[in-house]
Design a protein around this motif. Sequence first.
Motif, PDB file in Angstrom:
ATOM      1  N   ALA A  13     -16.458 -27.024  31.063  1.00 40.23           N
ATOM      2  CA  ALA A  13     -15.503 -26.733  32.305  1.00 40.23           C
ATOM      3  C   ALA A  13     -16.337 -26.815  33.511  1.00 40.23           C
ATOM      4  O   ALA A  13     -15.969 -27.235  34.745  1.00 40.23           O
ATOM      5  CB  ALA A  13     -15.005 -25.336  32.066  1.00 40.23           C
ATOM      6  N   THR A  14     -17.636 -26.103  33.783  1.00 39.06           N
ATOM      7  CA  THR A  14     -18.223 -25.988  34.904  1.00 39.06           C
ATOM      8  C   THR A  14     -18.602 -27.331  35.438  1.00 39.06           C
ATOM      9  O   THR A  14     -18.927 -27.594  36.608  1.00 39.06           O
ATOM     10  CB  THR A  14     -19.370 -24.903  34.680  1.00 39.06           C
ATOM     11  N   LYS A  15     -18.986 -28.293  34.361  1.00 38.88           N
ATOM     12  CA  LYS A  15     -19.625 -29.707  34.801  1.00 38.88           C
ATOM     13  C   LYS A  15     -18.376 -30.406  35.389  1.00 38.88           C
ATOM     14  O   LYS A  15     -18.531 -30.981  36.355  1.00 38.88           O
ATOM     15  CB  LYS A  15     -20.075 -30.381  33.473  1.00 38.88           C
ATOM     16  N   GLY A  51     -20.169 -20.993  33.932  1.00 36.66           N
ATOM     17  CA  GLY A  51     -19.344 -20.205  33.282  1.00 36.66           C
ATOM     18  C   GLY A  51     -19.465 -18.981  33.343  1.00 36.66           C
ATOM     19  O   GLY A  51     -20.821 -18.325  33.126  1.00 36.66           O
ATOM     20  N   LEU A  52     -18.512 -17.982  33.027  1.00 41.41           N
ATOM     21  CA  LEU A  52     -18.560 -16.472  32.752  1.00 41.41           C
ATOM     22  C   LEU A  52     -18.650 -16.249  31.315  1.00 41.41           C
ATOM     23  O   LEU A  52     -17.798 -16.692  30.593  1.00 41.41           O
ATOM     24  CB  LEU A  52     -17.484 -15.750  33.163  1.00 41.41           C
ATOM     25  N   TYR A  53     -19.728 -15.457  31.062  1.00 39.39           N
ATOM     26  CA  TYR A  53     -19.907 -15.263  29.391  1.00 39.39           C
ATOM     27  C   TYR A  53     -20.047 -13.615  29.718  1.00 39.39           C
ATOM     28  O   TYR A  53     -21.289 -13.192  30.086  1.00 39.39           O
ATOM     29  CB  TYR A  53     -21.150 -16.115  28.869  1.00 39.39           C
ATOM     30  N   ALA A  54     -19.104 -12.730  29.082  1.00 35.34           N
ATOM     31  CA  ALA A  54     -19.299 -11.254  29.146  1.00 35.34           C
ATOM     32  C   ALA A  54     -19.698 -11.050  30.794  1.00 35.34           C
ATOM     33  O   ALA A  54     -20.355  -9.932  30.843  1.00 35.34           O
ATOM     34  CB  ALA A  54     -20.169 -10.865  28.247  1.00 35.34           C
ATOM     35  N   LEU A  82     -12.004 -17.143  32.476  1.00 35.70           N
ATOM     36  CA  LEU A  82     -10.341 -17.119  32.291  1.00 35.70           C
ATOM     37  C   LEU A  82     -10.015 -15.728  33.078  1.00 35.70           C
ATOM     38  O   LEU A  82      -8.720 -15.438  32.903  1.00 35.70           O
ATOM     39  CB  LEU A  82     -10.376 -16.687  30.518  1.00 35.70           C
ATOM     40  N   THR A  83     -10.611 -15.347  33.993  1.00 33.66           N
ATOM     41  CA  THR A  83     -10.265 -14.205  34.819  1.00 33.66           C
ATOM     42  C   THR A  83      -9.348 -14.868  35.705  1.00 33.66           C
ATOM     43  O   THR A  83      -9.845 -15.770  36.533  1.00 33.66           O
ATOM     44  CB  THR A  83     -11.377 -13.534  35.630  1.00 33.66           C
ATOM     45  N   PRO A  84      -8.009 -14.465  35.770  1.00 34.37           N
ATOM     46  CA  PRO A  84      -7.119 -15.143  36.691  1.00 34.37           C
ATOM     47  C   PRO A  84      -7.408 -14.717  38.301  1.00 34.37           C
ATOM     48  O   PRO A  84      -8.132 -13.706  38.201  1.00 34.37           O
ATOM     49  CB  PRO A  84      -5.812 -14.336  36.409  1.00 34.37           C
ATOM     50  N   GLY A 115     -11.533 -21.832  33.957  1.00 27.75           N
ATOM     51  CA  GLY A 115     -12.037 -23.073  33.065  1.00 27.75           C
ATOM     52  C   GLY A 115     -11.344 -23.204  32.006  1.00 27.75           C
ATOM     53  O   GLY A 115     -10.079 -23.388  31.935  1.00 27.75           O
ATOM     54  N   LYS A 116     -12.127 -23.277  30.789  1.00 28.10           N
ATOM     55  CA  LYS A 116     -11.273 -23.846  29.558  1.00 28.10           C
ATOM     56  C   LYS A 116     -11.911 -22.853  28.709  1.00 28.10           C
ATOM     57  O   LYS A 116     -13.258 -22.682  28.346  1.00 28.10           O
ATOM     58  CB  LYS A 116     -11.336 -25.331  29.623  1.00 28.10           C
ATOM     59  N   MET A 117     -10.933 -23.016  27.616  1.00 27.16           N
ATOM     60  CA  MET A 117     -11.487 -22.209  26.382  1.00 27.16           C
ATOM     61  C   MET A 117     -10.688 -23.001  25.042  1.00 27.16           C
ATOM     62  O   MET A 117      -9.432 -22.562  25.113  1.00 27.16           O
ATOM     63  CB  MET A 117     -11.160 -20.640  26.286  1.00 27.16           C
TER      64      MET A 117
HETATM   65  C1  LIG Z   1     -18.027 -15.591  24.353  1.00 25.77           C
HETATM   66  C2  LIG Z   1     -17.282 -15.707  25.369  1.00 25.77           C
HETATM   67  C3  LIG Z   1     -17.274 -14.741  26.334  1.00 25.77           C
HETATM   68  C4  LIG Z   1     -16.192 -15.047  27.642  1.00 25.77           C
HETATM   69  N1  LIG Z   1     -16.678 -14.123  28.583  1.00 25.77           N
HETATM   70  C5  LIG Z   1     -15.849 -14.292  29.734  1.00 25.77           C
HETATM   71  C6  LIG Z   1     -15.675 -13.165  30.830  1.00 25.77           C
HETATM   72  O1  LIG Z   1     -16.304 -12.405  30.807  1.00 25.77           O
HETATM   73  N2  LIG Z   1     -14.956 -13.597  31.904  1.00 25.77           N
HETATM   74  C7  LIG Z   1     -14.198 -14.902  31.882  1.00 25.77           C
HETATM   75  O2  LIG Z   1     -13.307 -14.868  32.933  1.00 25.77           O
HETATM   76  N3  LIG Z   1     -14.123 -15.554  30.758  1.00 25.77           N
HETATM   77  C8  LIG Z   1     -14.965 -15.627  29.855  1.00 25.77           C
HETATM   78  N4  LIG Z   1     -15.134 -16.424  28.959  1.00 25.77           N
HETATM   79  C9  LIG Z   1     -14.435 -17.709  29.164  1.00 25.77           C
HETATM   80  C10 LIG Z   1     -15.565 -18.958  29.463  1.00 25.77           C
HETATM   81  O3  LIG Z   1     -16.035 -18.465  30.724  1.00 25.77           O
HETATM   82  C11 LIG Z   1     -14.676 -20.159  29.986  1.00 25.77           C
HETATM   83  O4  LIG Z   1     -14.457 -20.711  28.599  1.00 25.77           O
HETATM   84  C12 LIG Z   1     -15.584 -20.858  30.925  1.00 25.77           C
HETATM   85  O5  LIG Z   1     -14.832 -22.142  31.306  1.00 25.77           O
HETATM   86  C13 LIG Z   1     -16.679 -21.902  30.326  1.00 25.77           C
HETATM   87  O6  LIG Z   1     -17.333 -22.476  31.113  1.00 25.77           O
HETATM   88  P1  LIG Z   1     -18.466 -23.685  30.796  1.00 25.77           P
HETATM   89  O7  LIG Z   1     -17.511 -24.530  29.589  1.00 25.77           O
HETATM   90  O8  LIG Z   1     -18.890 -24.337  31.434  1.00 25.77           O
HETATM   91  O9  LIG Z   1     -19.410 -23.036  29.820  1.00 25.77           O
HETATM   92  C14 LIG Z   1     -15.873 -16.294  27.701  1.00 25.77           C
HETATM   93  C15 LIG Z   1     -15.964 -17.125  26.824  1.00 25.77           C
HETATM   94  C16 LIG Z   1     -16.557 -16.899  25.609  1.00 25.77           C
HETATM   95  C17 LIG Z   1     -16.674 -18.055  24.415  1.00 25.77           C
END
Ligand SMILES: Cc1cc2nc3c(=O)[nH]c(=O)nc-3n(C[C@H](O)[C@H](O)[C@H](O)COP(=O)(O)O)c2cc1C
Length: 175
Positions: A13-15, A51-54, A82-84, A115-117
Motif C-alpha cells: 500500500a505504501t509503495k 504503513g501503520l502497525y500497532a 485503516l484509521t479513517p 491503505g489496504k488489508m
Molecule cells: C498486524 C497489523 C497491525 C495493524 N495496525 C494498524 C494500526 O495500528 N493502525 C492502522 O490504521 N492500521 C493498521 N494496520 C493496517 C495496515 O497499516 C495497512 O494494511 C497498511 O496499508 C499497510 O501498509 P503496507 O502495505 O505499505 O505495509 C495493521 C495491519 C496489520 C496486519
Amino acid sequence: MNTIVVYKTKYGATKTYAEWIANELGCEALDAKNVKIDDILKYDTIIYGGGLYAEIINGLHMLTKNMDKLKDKKIAVFTTGLTPPSCRDYYDKMVIEKNFKEGLPENVRVFNYLGKMVVSELSLVHRTALKTLKKIMQGKENPTEMERLLVELCDADGDFCDRCVIVDLIEYVRG
Ligand SMILES: Cc1cc2nc3c(=O)[nH]c(=O)nc-3n(C[C@H](O)[C@H](O)[C@H](O)COP(=O)(O)O)c2cc1C
C-alpha cells in the motif's frame, strides 16, 4: 525542486502511494531498505511513507533518530493504514505522539491515508495479531468509540488506496 520519496512497505500500500506522489512531483521513490540516511541528506524535501502497525509508522526511526541532521529540510511523512481520516484526533494522539516522542518538529507535516488489508495476503503472525487485538478490544467492559471502531477495523478486508487524497501532501511540498 530537489525532492525524494522514501517508503517502507509490507503489503504494497505504501509503495503505491509513494509511486503516485513521486509521479506527481516528478521525482524518484526509493525503497527504504536500499537507503541510508546519508543518501537522502542531499535533498531539500524528503517525503517518507510507512504503513501503520500497532500505531507505529513502519521504519520511521530512520528519520526520527536523525532529526538533528534533518532540521533544515522540509519533511512530509505519510502513513497508510485503516484509521479513517475522520479520526484525526485519535491519530494525532495515538500515532503522532507515539512516533514523535520529542514532539512533532516544525519542519515535519504528517498525512494519514487509507491503505489496504487483504486478509488472504496477511502473514500468519499478522492474522494472529489482529485476532488477539480484536479479542482484547471485545473484552473491554466500557469500550470507547475508538475501541469499538478498532474491533470493526480488525475485520477490514480490501484495498482502500486512493490517488485523489495525495493532493494535500503535494500542495504542502509545492507550497
Ligand atoms: C498486524 C497489523 C497491525 C495493524 N495496525 C494498524 C494500526 O495500528 N493502525 C492502522 O490504521 N492500521 C493498521 N494496520 C493496517 C495496515 O497499516 C495497512 O494494511 C497498511 O496499508 C499497510 O501498509 P503496507 O502495505 O505499505 O505495509 C495493521 C495491519 C496489520 C496486519
